[in-house]
Design an enzyme around this catalytic site. Structure first.
Site, mmCIF file in Angstrom:
data_model
loop_
_atom_site.group_PDB
_atom_site.id
_atom_site.type_symbol
_atom_site.label_atom_id
_atom_site.label_comp_id
_atom_site.label_asym_id
_atom_site.label_seq_id
_atom_site.Cartn_x
_atom_site.Cartn_y
_atom_site.Cartn_z
ATOM 1 C CD1 TRP A 194 -2.852 1.544 0.597
ATOM 2 C CD2 TRP A 194 -1.401 2.435 2.058
ATOM 3 N NE1 TRP A 194 -3.265 2.825 0.874
ATOM 4 C CE2 TRP A 194 -2.391 3.397 1.775
ATOM 5 C CE3 TRP A 194 -0.382 2.769 2.950
ATOM 6 C CZ2 TRP A 194 -2.402 4.663 2.345
ATOM 7 C CZ3 TRP A 194 -0.387 4.039 3.524
ATOM 8 C CH2 TRP A 194 -1.390 4.964 3.222
ATOM 9 C CG ASP A 366 -15.236 7.186 2.167
ATOM 10 O OD1 ASP A 366 -16.444 7.107 2.391
ATOM 11 O OD2 ASP A 366 -14.383 6.422 2.676
ATOM 12 N NE ARG A 442 -10.068 3.134 5.102
ATOM 13 C CZ ARG A 442 -10.589 3.981 4.240
ATOM 14 N NH1 ARG A 442 -11.486 3.585 3.367
ATOM 15 N NH2 ARG A 442 -10.214 5.234 4.198
ATOM 16 C CD1 TRP A 476 -15.360 -1.142 -7.275
ATOM 17 C CD2 TRP A 476 -17.166 -0.890 -8.545
ATOM 18 N NE1 TRP A 476 -16.124 -2.270 -7.150
ATOM 19 C CE2 TRP A 476 -17.243 -2.141 -7.923
ATOM 20 C CE3 TRP A 476 -18.206 -0.515 -9.406
ATOM 21 C CZ2 TRP A 476 -18.299 -3.032 -8.129
ATOM 22 C CZ3 TRP A 476 -19.258 -1.395 -9.617
ATOM 23 C CH2 TRP A 476 -19.299 -2.635 -8.971
ATOM 24 C CG ASP A 477 -11.518 2.737 -2.802
ATOM 25 O OD1 ASP A 477 -10.662 1.864 -2.930
ATOM 26 O OD2 ASP A 477 -11.306 3.837 -2.274
ATOM 27 C CG ASN A 479 -10.367 1.255 0.703
ATOM 28 O OD1 ASN A 479 -9.231 1.433 0.281
ATOM 29 N ND2 ASN A 479 -11.352 2.107 0.505
ATOM 30 C CB CYS A 525 -9.843 3.067 -6.591
ATOM 31 S SG CYS A 525 -9.014 3.656 -5.103
ATOM 32 C CG ASP A 547 -4.693 5.407 -1.239
ATOM 33 O OD1 ASP A 547 -5.326 5.788 -2.242
ATOM 34 O OD2 ASP A 547 -5.202 4.710 -0.345
#
Ligand code: GLA
Length: 739
Positions: A194, A366, A442, A476-477, A479, A525, A547
């Site tokens: 990341w 977000d 998360r 479109w994430d 995570n 994403c 990111d």
């Protein structure tokens, strides 16, 4: 942009006419299959034992040349059977195979021996479908081969079919195996984490296997499903390179193996780890596609072939008559400015500033939905948060559109926070093993998209969101990665199907949304670049590479990214300095130039910008709009790599008709008074004249305003003497003068 599309159409047609035609031939006497496209020939044959044996993959040979009959390789003493030393197109695990199999199965009676022999074939447009069958049992594998005339890229995949009376469990299924003869090679692949994606890793191939993979249920930041193998004497612009990319966004694996005879095999497909796909009688399993290509112009040549192929054959196009997708709108994204604290007034204030900069698309990130105040709640509840947007999204969207931009919105459809109405209503919808802990990352869990009801829910809410609002774009994430990937609605033996069905349903949803809303564009994403591959790129227009938006880090990340993916899809935002990731300060110009190497966006808190910042960004966005098609769809030359602590870096792109070129030059930190290296340009037409115009910075005093392509390529472009210091950038364009 309209002019660009018609021009691009013309040159694509011209290019396809000038490319050598493709051919797929089968010689009935020698039993050799041969595929030719552009500068590439690929050949394999049926050997006397009936196996499909790899013969040749490399530069194109004459149509009159014929390959001799295939002969299995020798047995290497009694320890390495001929079955294992012979490179097969698609080897079943059985007989005496010790290298990586393409297919491994268990039959209902416990038999695990599978030996695939040629059965039949069919000639299809641009290739073959070749059917293999086990020597005794009714397991059929159809190998699909399609060659692209313009690039010589081969698309390979397999369909595995069970015609036994009882179920067969597939434990390992590759899309394809590729082989290269014994020699000295360097393997290139992309690794990361990341905020640290896209590190080009290069190493000599040695005996044994190098496995690059994801076991995470998704593509992953840590490794990317792409490889390139260089011949011993190859470099960035010279020598032979074989490369491949797997079109799959679930767990994947590519194994690059140098066997006991030093031959190289590359086998890639579904990750066999924890894999088990039960095929009932008459059922079949389709593997992903593994693309493979060849370049005789080094790694640079390989990536140029791949970029063009992606633009023309992989990425979605909103207009089917356009040869390539249109360049991306320049976007503004609110994430780094506001994080979760989005409000109507705050977004309108940003939108007004964005419009003044010449931005094309405004994206709210977000925080706009459910009870989303931070990352603890709200995922799954895709209704507008009434405290933040009392009248819904309409007033904001109307305002953005009045300002001359279109509107985009962030979503993370496959996830749920336990603190959400959705989870309270459907706790069984998440990936989990009942009775076991459900690991959160998360503060979120992964919805089991493999389930038809979850698939329908996700498609339903996205469809409604797009029906109810004038949304041009979805970010479109995704995570987190999977944990405890149970699917308890299915019988125990079938639960591992989740690895295939989840990703397939993701593609189904994306395809269906695009069908119902053909104008809507989508970004892939995943906490940055965690889901970038040629599978997702069939359904999404762009990706978020990282990111990490530190402009210096981005230089090397962008460098790595472009080995596999076109700058067209490489979104690059300018954000505030110092950036949190390295706490490093940089000028706005430097950040702008770094981002202008890809598809430009702004993610700074522009409400706080002063007049000078606004003017700088506006000027450079206007310059970018003029040259964007060349930068994102032209031929890319990585003139100086920013990798390995390099003091400098430079890239150049040339459009396909060689009428325009754009050069970027960056200084990391000048040392010992060294001036910027001479840039010998590439890819221009030597006999045409090109006018040099600075976009930012200066060329050395005395540099001609107009000179031939031969001059720029042989003599080179020299930077101004004063181009020294820390974190500096310059950019130039060259435009062809009328003959
Ligand atoms: C991920 C994305 C970011 C941003 C946040 C929002 O980290 O990569 O760009 O959208 O999620 O939560």
């Amino acid at each position: 942009m309209k002019t660009f599309s018609s021009l691009a159409l013309f040159f694509a047609l011209a290019a396809s006419l000038s490319a050598q035609p493709s051919a797929a031939t089968f010689n009935t006497t020698t039993k050799i299959f041969r595929l030719d496209g552009d500068n590439v020939t690929y050949a394999f044959g049926v050997n006397p034992r009936g196996e499909l044996q790899q013969m040749y993959w490399g530069g194109r040979v004459a149509a009159t040349d014929s390959f001799p009959k295939t002969h299995p390789m020798r047995e290497a003493a009694s320890f390495d059977s001929s079955y294992t030393t012979t490179p097969q197109e698609y080897a079943g695990w059985g007989a005496g195979l010790f290298v990586e199999p393409a297919l491994k199965v268990t039959f209902a009676d416990g038999n695990r021996d599978l030996v695939l022999h040629y059965e039949s074939h069919k000639e299809v447009e641009h290739g073959f479908d070749v059917v293999l069958k086990d020597i005794q049992r009714q397991v059929f594998v159809t190998l699909h081969y399609r060659i692209d005339a313009e690039s010589g890229i081969l698309a390979r995949s397999a369909t595995i079919e069970n015609r036994e009376q009882a179920p067969v469990t597939i434990e390992q299924a590759a899309a394809a195996s590729w082989a290269l003869p014994a020699s000295h090679y360097t393997l290139n692949y992309l690794t990361g984490r990341w905020a640290g994606e896209w590190r080009l890793t290069q190493e000599a191939l040695h005996p044994g296997a190098r496995v690059i993979e994801s076991r995470r249920g998704t593509t992953g930041h840590q490794a990317n499903p792409w490889f390139a193998i260089q011949a011993g004497d190859s470099n960035e612009e010279h020598g032979e390179v074989w490369f491949g990319a797997l079109a799959w966004s679930g767990s994947w694996r590519i194994s690059v193996e140098q066997d006991q005879l030093d031959e190289v095999r590359v086998t890639g497909g579904f990750n066999p780890f924890d894999f088990g796909y039960v095929l009932a009688p008459n059922q079949s399993l389709e593997t992903p596609v593994f693309y493979g290509g060849y370049s005789e112009n080094g790694l640079g040549g390989a990536s140029r072939i791949l970029h063009n192929f992606e633009l023309k054959n992989v990425l979605p196009r909103n207009r089917s008559d356009a040869p390539t997708p249109k360049p991306r709108p320049v976007i503004y994204n609110s994430w780094e400015a506001t994080e979760f604290n989005v409000t109507e007034a705050g977004q309108v204030a940003l939108a007004e500033r964005a419009a003044a900069l010449g931005i094309d698309r405004f994206v709210m990130d977000d925080g706009w939905f459910g009870q989303r105040k931070d990352d603890h709640a709200g995922l799954g509840d895709w209704y507008v948060n009434k405290e933040k947007f009392p009248q819904g999204l309409k007033p904001l969207i109307d305002k953005v559109r009045q300002l001359g931009m279109d509107f985009g919105l962030w979503v993370e459809p496959e996830m749920v926070n336990p603190d959400s109405d959705l989870y309270r209503a459907h706790p069984d919808w998440v990936l989990n093993f009942p009775g076991r802990p459900r690991s959160e990352q998360r503060n979120q869990l992964v919805l089991n998209l493999a389930r038809p009801d979850v698939r329908d829910y996700v498609l339903g809410f996205l469809d409604k969101l797009l029906n109810d609002n004038e949304i041009a774009f979805l970010k479109w994430d995704y995570n987190r990665n999977w944990s405890e990937p149970g699917w308890d609605q299915l019988p125990a033996a079938e639960q591992k199907k989740v690895y295939v069905e989840f990703t397939r349903n993701l593609y189904v949803i994306l395809a269906e949304l695009r069908k119902r809303h053909p104008k809507v564009e989508i970004e892939s994403c995943s906490g940055g670049g965690g889901r970038v591959d040629l599978g997702i790129l069939k359904y999404t227009d762009e990706v978020w590479p990282s990111d990490n938006t530190d402009p210096f880090d981005r230089l090397s990340q962008q460098d790595g990214f472009t080995y596999a993916y076109t700058p067209q899809v490489m979104m690059a935002w300018v954000t505030d300095s110092p950036h949190d990731i390295n706490k490093r300060s940089n000028s706005l110009v430097y950040a702008m130039l770094s981002s202008m190497q890809g598809s430009l966006g702004i993610g700074s808190n522009i409400v706080k910008w002063n007049d000078q910042d606004m003017a700088t960004a506006k000027r450079l966005i206007a310059s970018y709009h003029q040259v964007q098609p060349t930068i994102v769809q032209g031929d890319l030359y990585r003139l100086i790599s920013p990798r390995d602590g390099s003091e400098f870096s430079a890239t150049q792109t040339v459009n396909h008709d060689k009428t325009q070129s754009v050069v970027f030059a960056f200084i990391h930190s000048t040392q010992l008074g060294r001036g910027f290296p001479l840039l010998k340009l590439e890819g221009l037409n030597p006999d045409s004249n090109y006018a040099l115009t600075p976009i930012e910075g200066k060329a050395k005093t005395g540099t001609p305003a107009v000179a031939s392509g031969a001059w720029w390529m042989n003599h080179g472009l020299e930077m101004d003497e004063g181009f020294r210091g820390d974190f500096l950038g310059a950019a130039f364009k060259l435009d062809k003068k009328q003959d």
